[in-house]
Design a protein around this motif. Structure first.
Motif, PDB file in Angstrom:
ATOM      1  N   UNK A  16       4.934   0.061 -19.148  1.00 19.98           N
ATOM      2  CA  UNK A  16       5.414  -0.376 -17.828  1.00 19.98           C
ATOM      3  C   UNK A  16       6.934  -0.444 -17.730  1.00 19.98           C
ATOM      4  N   UNK A  17       7.629  -0.499 -18.859  1.00 21.80           N
ATOM      5  CA  UNK A  17       9.091  -0.585 -18.841  1.00 21.80           C
ATOM      6  C   UNK A  17       9.756   0.787 -18.809  1.00 21.80           C
ATOM      7  N   UNK A  18       8.977   1.845 -18.995  1.00 22.99           N
ATOM      8  CA  UNK A  18       9.535   3.194 -18.965  1.00 22.99           C
ATOM      9  C   UNK A  18      10.135   3.469 -17.592  1.00 22.99           C
TER      10      UNK A  18
ATOM     11  N   UNK B 192       0.823  -2.050  -5.329  1.00 28.77           N
ATOM     12  CA  UNK B 192      -0.241  -3.049  -5.245  1.00 28.77           C
ATOM     13  C   UNK B 192       0.063  -4.074  -4.158  1.00 28.77           C
ATOM     14  N   UNK B 193       1.325  -4.442  -4.030  1.00 26.99           N
ATOM     15  CA  UNK B 193       1.728  -5.380  -2.979  1.00 26.99           C
ATOM     16  C   UNK B 193       1.500  -4.778  -1.601  1.00 26.99           C
TER      17      UNK B 193
ATOM     18  N   UNK C 102       7.332  -1.312 -12.121  1.00 23.74           N
ATOM     19  CA  UNK C 102       7.829  -1.731 -10.810  1.00 23.74           C
ATOM     20  C   UNK C 102       7.151  -0.942  -9.691  1.00 23.74           C
ATOM     21  N   UNK C 103       6.965   0.348  -9.917  1.00 22.42           N
ATOM     22  CA  UNK C 103       6.312   1.180  -8.900  1.00 22.42           C
ATOM     23  C   UNK C 103       4.889   0.688  -8.664  1.00 22.42           C
TER      24      UNK C 103
ATOM     25  N   UNK D  97      16.326   4.925  -9.774  1.00 21.30           N
ATOM     26  CA  UNK D  97      15.905   4.742 -11.159  1.00 21.30           C
ATOM     27  C   UNK D  97      15.066   3.473 -11.220  1.00 21.30           C
ATOM     28  N   UNK D  98      13.772   3.638 -11.435  1.00 21.47           N
ATOM     29  CA  UNK D  98      12.850   2.503 -11.407  1.00 21.47           C
ATOM     30  C   UNK D  98      11.877   2.613 -12.565  1.00 21.47           C
ATOM     31  N   UNK D  99      11.293   1.484 -12.925  1.00 21.70           N
ATOM     32  CA  UNK D  99      10.314   1.496 -14.005  1.00 21.70           C
ATOM     33  C   UNK D  99       8.928   1.806 -13.449  1.00 21.70           C
TER      34      UNK D  99
END
Length: 372
Positions: free
Chosen positions: A164-166, A212-213, A206-207, A201-203
């Protein structure tokens, strides 16, 4: 103006064609996997600009990278030379160009062939090394984590996240197309490399969390800040993966003898939207707020708004109707109510500057009364 798009049936190609079709002075010719290489010279001879989007990124055999990327580009450049015209080319390369893998090397080889065309023949060449592109119509379960996540989360299917941190670099398809059109129309140039902005640039985690939200917002009614930037682009992308049967969803309706009240949308920092109805002769309200403010818009019917200052006792009254769009604001420290003066049901839109909190409603009963 005639434009040739290679890879016209792909994700970027479909979006580009959609945008170009909105221009009355642009005619699009297409080259796809189904077309023979021998048709390229005839197509190129007709056009004023080429978007070279075709390529291979997930072959059965690594050698197919070179056939689908490098060799096809060579055929295109040979066709331009054969035409005797210096046709400009925009090429969608990859940020992997130059990496020590077959895909990256095949894209780098294609770049060099195009650069040779520019230096030796004089065609304008624009190379765009795209990072991961996301947006409507990208194929899920192929080579886009965003597309796969959107598809699965929209359908309440599981997703797999190894790390998940990638972090990944992303560009939104509409920004890509805007850049491409600017290049075609001479508003943007590269030397010879073109960069699409903005990039995000996002993890991976986070996506997935943001998507989900989005899904959960139909239950909570609380929307994210979907009007700007990455969240706007991701929300539009997510919605594009909803199946048609999920284009609608119900929200709670609260009814009593006065009419109904329905909340539509809530925000984290800009209040909430709702509407209510009132039968003829019904009065709603009769309370004041210390800090909360509201905006009312009568959509149908005739309303009498009455106000009374809770300290001075000052009274004010006004009438508004659905025939004249007019916002009525409630003011802190003034008690207020609204009465349906018409003979039909009244419908009123309502915005409040904060989400209703049952534990701290900032709503206090205080009869307005009438003018003395």
């Amino acid at each position: 103006m005639k434009v040739l798009i290679t890879g016209a049936n792909g994700f970027v190609g479909q979006n580009l064609i959609s945008h170009l079709s909105e221009k009355s002075d642009v005619e699009v010719l297409r080259f796809t996997r189904e077309d023979a290489l021998q048709s390229l010279p005839e197509l190129v001879a007709q056009v004023d600009f080429v978007f070279h989007l075709a390529g291979v990124n997930r072959p059965q055999n690594p050698q197919e990278f070179y056939a689908g990327n490098t060799d096809l580009t060579r055929e295109l450049c040979d066709s331009i030379r054969l035409s005797g015209r210096k046709v400009p080319v925009l090429y969608t390369s990859s940020t992997q160009a130059g990496l020590d893998n077959a895909y990256g090397q095949s894209k780098l080889g294609a770049e060099q062939i195009l650069l040779d065309l520019s230096s030796e023949y004089g065609s304008d060449v624009h190379v765009c090394r795209l990072p991961n592109v996301f947006g409507k119509w990208a194929r899920p379960n192929y080579n886009s984590a965003v597309a796969t996540f959107c598809n699965n989360i929209a359908r309440d299917l599981p997703i797999t996240i190894n790390d998940p941190l990638a972090r990944i670099n992303l560009v939104y398809i509409d920004d890509v197309i805007s850049c491409f059109v600017d290049v075609m129309e001479g508003r943007k140039s590269g030397a010879p490399f073109v960069t699409v902005e903005p990039q995000y640039n996002v993890s991976v985690g986070e996506i997935a969390k943001q998507l989900t939200t989005f899904r959960e917002s139909r239950e909570s009614l609380i929307t994210e800040s979907v009007g700007t930037g990455f969240v706007r682009a991701l929300y539009s992308t997510y919605l594009s993966y909803l199946p048609p049967e999920d284009f609608t969803y119900e929200v709670p309706k609260h009814g009593d003898p006065r009419g109904v009240f329905v909340e539509m949308l809530k925000t984290k920092d800009a209040g909430q939207f709702s509407y209510f109805t009132a039968h003829p002769g019904i009065t709603r309200g009769g309370h004041y707020h210390h800090s909360k403010t509201e905006k009312f818009l009568v959509i149908k019917g005739t309303a009498c708004f009455r106000f009374r200052h809770i300290v001075s006792g000052e009274f004010y009254e006004l009438v508004t109707t659905g025939d004249k769009p007019e916002i009525v604001e409630t003011v802190p420290g003034w008690s207020h109510d609204i009465t349906n003066m018409g003979v039909e049901e009244m419908i009123v839109m309502l915005w409040a500057n904060e989400i209703f909190d049952r534990e701290a409603p900032d709503t206090y009963t205080y009869p307005v009364g009438t003018q003395a």
